[in-house]
Write a protein that holds these residues in place. Structure first.
Motif, short mmCIF file in Angstrom:
data_model
loop_
_atom_site.label_atom_id
_atom_site.label_comp_id
_atom_site.label_asym_id
_atom_site.label_seq_id
_atom_site.Cartn_x
_atom_site.Cartn_y
_atom_site.Cartn_z
N THR A 136 -3.82 -7.32 8.84
CA THR A 136 -5.02 -6.58 8.38
C THR A 136 -6.25 -6.92 9.19
O THR A 136 -7.28 -6.27 9.06
CB THR A 136 -5.29 -6.88 6.91
OG1 THR A 136 -5.58 -8.28 6.77
CG2 THR A 136 -4.08 -6.54 6.05
N ILE A 171 -9.06 -6.52 4.78
CA ILE A 171 -8.74 -6.41 3.35
C ILE A 171 -8.94 -7.77 2.71
O ILE A 171 -8.44 -8.78 3.20
CB ILE A 171 -7.29 -5.94 3.14
CG1 ILE A 171 -7.11 -4.55 3.78
CG2 ILE A 171 -6.94 -5.90 1.66
CD1 ILE A 171 -5.71 -4.03 3.68
N ASP A 172 -9.68 -7.73 1.59
CA ASP A 172 -10.00 -8.96 0.89
C ASP A 172 -8.91 -9.26 -0.14
O ASP A 172 -8.42 -8.37 -0.83
CB ASP A 172 -11.37 -8.83 0.20
CG ASP A 172 -11.83 -10.17 -0.35
OD1 ASP A 172 -11.18 -11.19 -0.05
OD2 ASP A 172 -12.83 -10.20 -1.08
N ASP A 173 -8.53 -10.52 -0.25
CA ASP A 173 -7.52 -10.91 -1.23
C ASP A 173 -8.00 -10.66 -2.66
O ASP A 173 -7.19 -10.30 -3.53
CB ASP A 173 -7.17 -12.39 -1.05
CG ASP A 173 -6.45 -12.65 0.27
OD1 ASP A 173 -5.97 -11.69 0.87
OD2 ASP A 173 -6.37 -13.84 0.68
N ASP A 174 -9.28 -10.83 -2.91
CA ASP A 174 -9.82 -10.59 -4.26
C ASP A 174 -9.69 -9.12 -4.64
O ASP A 174 -9.38 -8.79 -5.81
CB ASP A 174 -11.29 -11.02 -4.33
CG ASP A 174 -11.42 -12.53 -4.15
OD1 ASP A 174 -10.43 -13.25 -4.43
OD2 ASP A 174 -12.50 -13.00 -3.72
N ASP A 175 -9.89 -8.24 -3.66
CA ASP A 175 -9.74 -6.81 -3.95
C ASP A 175 -8.30 -6.47 -4.29
O ASP A 175 -8.02 -5.67 -5.20
CB ASP A 175 -10.20 -5.99 -2.73
CG ASP A 175 -11.69 -6.13 -2.48
OD1 ASP A 175 -12.40 -6.53 -3.42
OD2 ASP A 175 -12.14 -5.86 -1.33
N LEU A 176 -7.35 -7.09 -3.54
CA LEU A 176 -5.94 -6.84 -3.83
C LEU A 176 -5.56 -7.35 -5.21
O LEU A 176 -4.79 -6.71 -5.94
CB LEU A 176 -5.07 -7.51 -2.77
CG LEU A 176 -5.19 -6.96 -1.36
CD1 LEU A 176 -4.36 -7.79 -0.39
CD2 LEU A 176 -4.76 -5.50 -1.31
N GLN A 225 -5.43 -3.96 -12.32
CA GLN A 225 -5.62 -2.59 -12.84
C GLN A 225 -4.28 -1.89 -13.02
O GLN A 225 -4.08 -1.16 -14.00
CB GLN A 225 -6.49 -1.80 -11.86
CG GLN A 225 -7.95 -2.25 -11.82
CD GLN A 225 -8.76 -1.50 -10.79
OE1 GLN A 225 -8.23 -0.60 -10.11
NE2 GLN A 225 -10.05 -1.84 -10.66
N ALA A 267 -7.58 -7.62 -7.83
CA ALA A 267 -8.19 -6.72 -8.83
C ALA A 267 -7.38 -5.43 -8.96
O ALA A 267 -7.16 -4.92 -10.08
CB ALA A 267 -9.63 -6.40 -8.41
N GLU A 268 -6.87 -4.90 -7.81
CA GLU A 268 -6.06 -3.69 -7.86
C GLU A 268 -4.76 -3.94 -8.62
O GLU A 268 -4.29 -3.08 -9.39
CB GLU A 268 -5.78 -3.23 -6.44
CG GLU A 268 -4.98 -1.92 -6.38
CD GLU A 268 -4.77 -1.46 -4.96
OE1 GLU A 268 -4.02 -0.48 -4.77
OE2 GLU A 268 -5.37 -2.06 -4.04
#
Length: 228
Positions: A160, A164-169, A175, A171-172
């Motif tokens: 990547t 791409i941030d690990d925190d964003d992954l 969800q 959170a996804e």
């Protein structure tokens, strides 16, 4: 170059050569050996002459000619004196040849040792201690660089490139889990199992219940509806 007495060493090839010519020790030794051979031939000739004169003197004396016998003995005596002189000359030549051979061998050994010493000096000058130290330092540096390259190649690669941030992954993913739970609650409220639950339920064996063909078809349709 060896100089023999005139007529003792054969032809004039053994006479003294000009100073400009260079004669090796081996050439001189060969000349000495040839001269010794010449002396031996001369000795054999004199021995024969001495024996012949002795026989003639005895014959003259037997015939009563004492004067002729004495003259022959005088001549024989001169040959004997020359024979003894040749023996001394031959012994001198042999001694000189032996000494020269020993000296030549010593000289060859000295030349070999000198050449070896000169070669060692040349090698030492060409390969100095400072050059050796520099080569060893370069080798150490190259080995260290090779180790660093090997370590760098073995590291994992981020596909990547940090976009791409690990925190964003994370959170996804949370969800997605919440969406799955919400869907399960909705299906439970409607009285229908979720797709996950329906898939995990074992299918009822039909062939062992003694159902008719129509009843088995109805049961299969019901199971299909529950799967949605």
């Amino acid at each position: 170059m060896l100089t023999c007495l005139p007529g003792l060493c054969g032809p004039s090839q053994y006479e003294k050569e000009p100073e400009t010519s260079k004669v090796s020790p081996q050439d001189t030794i060969v000349a000495l050996r040839k001269c010794i051979e010449t002396q031996e031939k001369r000795e054999r000739h004199l021995e024969h002459k001495i024996e012949v004169l002795a026989a003639e003197a005895k014959k003259k004396l037997g015939n009563g000619d004492k004067k002729a016998a004495v003259n022959i003995m005088k001549k024989r005596k001169m040959y004997q004196m020359q024979f003894e002189k040749l023996e001394q000359i031959k012994m001198t030549l042999e001694t000189q040849a032996i000494n020269l051979e020993s000296a030549a061998q010593t000289a060859e050994a000295f030349q070999a040792m000198t050449a070896g010493n000169d070669t060692m000096k040349k090698i030492r000058h060409e390969v100095g201690i400072d050059d050796v130290d520099d080569v060893m330092d370069d080798m150490q540096e190259e080995m260290q660089l090779a180790q660093e390259v090997s370590t760098a190649i073995g590291q994992p690669v981020d596909m990547t490139m940090g976009t791409i941030d690990d925190d964003d992954l994370m959170a996804e993913l949370e969800q997605m889990d919440e969406a799955d739970l919400s869907a399960q609650f909705d299906q439970a409220a409607l009285g229908r199992p979720s797709a996950t639950a329906a898939e995990s339920m074992p299918s009822a064996p039909t062939s062992k219940l003694g159902l008719s063909k129509k009843e088995e078809d109805d049961l299969n349709r019901l199971q299909a509806e529950l799967a949605f």
